[in-house]
Design an enzyme around this catalytic site. Structure first.
Site, mmCIF file in Angstrom:
data_model
loop_
_atom_site.group_PDB
_atom_site.id
_atom_site.type_symbol
_atom_site.label_atom_id
_atom_site.label_comp_id
_atom_site.label_asym_id
_atom_site.label_seq_id
_atom_site.Cartn_x
_atom_site.Cartn_y
_atom_site.Cartn_z
ATOM 1 N N GLU A 1 -4.076 8.078 7.408
ATOM 2 C CA GLU A 1 -5.069 7.145 6.867
ATOM 3 C C GLU A 1 -5.324 6.005 7.852
ATOM 4 O O GLU A 1 -6.476 5.586 8.037
ATOM 5 C CB GLU A 1 -4.571 6.594 5.528
ATOM 6 C CG GLU A 1 -5.579 5.726 4.808
ATOM 7 C CD GLU A 1 -5.072 5.222 3.466
ATOM 8 O OE1 GLU A 1 -5.825 4.471 2.796
ATOM 9 O OE2 GLU A 1 -3.944 5.557 3.072
ATOM 10 N N GLU B 1 4.826 11.153 2.520
ATOM 11 C CA GLU B 1 3.755 10.182 2.317
ATOM 12 C C GLU B 1 3.582 9.285 3.533
ATOM 13 O O GLU B 1 2.484 8.785 3.791
ATOM 14 C CB GLU B 1 4.007 9.356 1.065
ATOM 15 C CG GLU B 1 2.746 8.805 0.422
ATOM 16 C CD GLU B 1 1.759 9.888 0.031
ATOM 17 O OE1 GLU B 1 0.548 9.582 -0.044
ATOM 18 O OE2 GLU B 1 2.175 11.039 -0.216
ATOM 19 N N GLU C 1 2.053 1.817 -3.486
ATOM 20 C CA GLU C 1 0.996 2.372 -4.331
ATOM 21 C C GLU C 1 0.927 3.891 -4.174
ATOM 22 O O GLU C 1 0.779 4.638 -5.149
ATOM 23 C CB GLU C 1 -0.342 1.725 -3.962
ATOM 24 C CG GLU C 1 -1.553 2.328 -4.632
ATOM 25 C CD GLU C 1 -2.695 2.582 -3.665
ATOM 26 O OE1 GLU C 1 -3.242 3.705 -3.669
ATOM 27 O OE2 GLU C 1 -3.036 1.658 -2.901
ATOM 28 N N HIS C 2 1.026 4.373 -2.927
ATOM 29 C CA HIS C 2 1.026 5.820 -2.696
ATOM 30 C C HIS C 2 2.232 6.482 -3.353
ATOM 31 O O HIS C 2 2.112 7.539 -3.986
ATOM 32 C CB HIS C 2 1.061 6.109 -1.194
ATOM 33 C CG HIS C 2 -0.285 6.109 -0.549
ATOM 34 N ND1 HIS C 2 -0.803 7.203 0.099
ATOM 35 C CD2 HIS C 2 -1.232 5.136 -0.449
ATOM 36 C CE1 HIS C 2 -2.000 6.914 0.580
ATOM 37 N NE2 HIS C 2 -2.282 5.659 0.258
ATOM 38 N N HIS D 1 0.825 -1.203 0.000
ATOM 39 C CA HIS D 1 0.000 0.000 0.000
ATOM 40 C C HIS D 1 0.863 1.260 0.000
ATOM 41 O O HIS D 1 0.564 2.241 -0.687
ATOM 42 C CB HIS D 1 -0.922 -0.027 1.228
ATOM 43 C CG HIS D 1 -1.719 1.222 1.413
ATOM 44 N ND1 HIS D 1 -1.391 2.178 2.361
ATOM 45 C CD2 HIS D 1 -2.816 1.686 0.771
ATOM 46 C CE1 HIS D 1 -2.250 3.164 2.303
ATOM 47 N NE2 HIS D 1 -3.126 2.903 1.340
#
Length: 420
Positions: free
Chosen positions: A127, A120, A50-51, A47
């Site tokens: 998140e 990030e 992906e960011h 994940h």
């Protein structure tokens, strides 16, 4: 509409479907690398990667990536699941080459600038915090953990905070090297697309990737169990699951029809009995999901602390009743819902593009819609009743509870009631 598939010499696959009359196209790269491909110390890195794909490449910074697509009115996004990561875009027909250039660029040429990694990291930690503050999100992570404990399939996709804080640029590069192999990638496109043009672009972008030894996934072993977190919330969140077939087993069609009849809409048993007749909740539903080697039937409801015990036992009772008196009308309705949902969804190029990619990754081909409809139609009432009876006789429940849930029965009590 015609589906075409081509495989490059290194195993990279291209699948397209031209949809006459459309002026737009959806395309993307699906990678067979998700949460369950991570080692324990890597949990959350798929994940994170992906960011980072959107944070800059060798020829575009993060703003230029966004502007390249949005300047032509397009849309770009990505997601990570337990079995794959997808990077996709939708644009008008003349901008397909641009979309292909941007998607291949972010998949192949991300630089993972250390300063961007730190930025990030903060975004992802936020998140994770947001997820933990959203009970009807986090409860499904807990349900997955108790269903598949101490296994890659049971870990969260976002990863634990301590892991996310530790990832480095070198870790990201290592995961790409391990997992982003051409034989585990599919370029999928649907809408106003030209297959031969996309094959040429894919050859130029991905043809130089080197094939590597195939990875072996850790097989999923379903256990069942319970996680209960008592907290002062307005709602008691209840989620229960049972193991069912994988998506490579045709019994998944029976499981999906059964789940729709049980809790797939306003006419379903759970909605009518628990919400309409008893008024015990606002939201309740059942669904069937599947992976390469396992699957699950899941029931979710949000209720009050004073009603959670009654709701829990009612869900079990509805499962037992389905094994006794599931009607042909209910099965017919569920089959129609399943077919209509699939066919309506495939009217958009984005949905069709995703289906193409998933089917190629699962089967190495794209089953025709007539083939899938025939398998749905083959599910009959006797098969659904027999499936429900087996679930009651030998099903091992997983249970996740969050909020004012002290009064809810333990998972063993519910299991005994189911088998009684």
């Amino acid at each position: 509409m015609s589906v075409q598939i081509h495989t490059l010499s290194n195993g990279f696959r291209i699948v397209t479907e031209n949809m006459p009359g459309l002026k737009s196209a959806s395309l993307g790269v699906w990678v067979g690398a998700g949460g369950r491909h991570e080692r324990s110390e890597q949990n959350g890195i798929a994940h994170f990667l992906e960011h980072m794909a959107f944070k800059g490449t060798e020829k575009r910074n993060s703003l230029q990536i966004a502007e390249a697509i949005e300047d032509v009115g397009g849309y770009i996004n990505a997601y990570t699941s337990r079995e794959m990561t997808a990077y996709y875009v939708r644009v008008l027909e003349p901008d397909v080459p641009l979309a292909m250039d941007v998607i291949s660029d972010i998949v192949l040429n991300s630089v993972f600038d250390p300063s961007e990694v730190e930025i990030e990291r903060g975004v992802i930690l936020s998140e994770i915090g947001q997820s933990l503050d959203t009970p009807d999100d986090v409860i499904f992570d807990w349900l997955q953990e108790v269903s598949y404990p101490d296994q890659p399939l049971g870990r969260t996709i976002l990863g634990p905070e301590e892991r996310v804080r530790s990832f480095t640029r070198d870790d990201l590069h290592a995961f790409v090297k391990e997992q982003y192999t051409p034989d585990q990638m599919v370029l999928s496109a649907a809408g106003s697309v030209d297959h031969d043009q996309l094959v040429k672009m894919a050859e130029a972008a991905f043809g130089g990737l080197q094939r590597r030894e195939a990875r072996v996934l850790q097989p999923a072993v379903y256990h069942g169990g319970e996680r209960r977190v008592i907290k002062d919330l307005e709602q008691a969140h209840f989620a229960m699951a049972f193991e069912t077939a994988s998506y490579r087993n045709d019994e998944i069609y029976t499981a999906q029809v059964f789940s729709l009849a049980l809790g797939g809409g306003m006419s379903s048993r759970l909605f009518q009995e628990v919400r309409e007749k008893r008024g015990l909740c606002y939201t309740i539903y059942a669904q069937a999901g599947a992976y390469v080697d396992t699957g699950s039937i899941t029931i979710y409801a949000g209720t009050s602390g004073s009603d959670v015990a009654e709701l829990s036992t009612l869900c079990i009772d509805e499962l037992r009743r389905a094994a006794d008196d599931m009607s042909e009308a209910e099965v017919n309705r569920a089959r129609v819902q399943m077919k209509a949902g699939m066919l309506m969804g495939l009217e958009s190029p984005s949905s069709r593009c995703e289906r193409l990619a998933r089917m190629v990754m699962i089967w190495g081909r794209v089953p025709g819609l007539d083939e899938v409809v025939a398998k749905i139609d083959a599910v009959n009432t006797g098969g659904v009743v027999e499936y429900a009876a087996r679930l009651c006789a030998s099903g091992v429940p997983s249970l996740a509870l969050y909020g004012p849930v002290a009064a809810a029965p333990e998972v063993g009590v519910l299991a005994n009631r189911l088998a009684a």
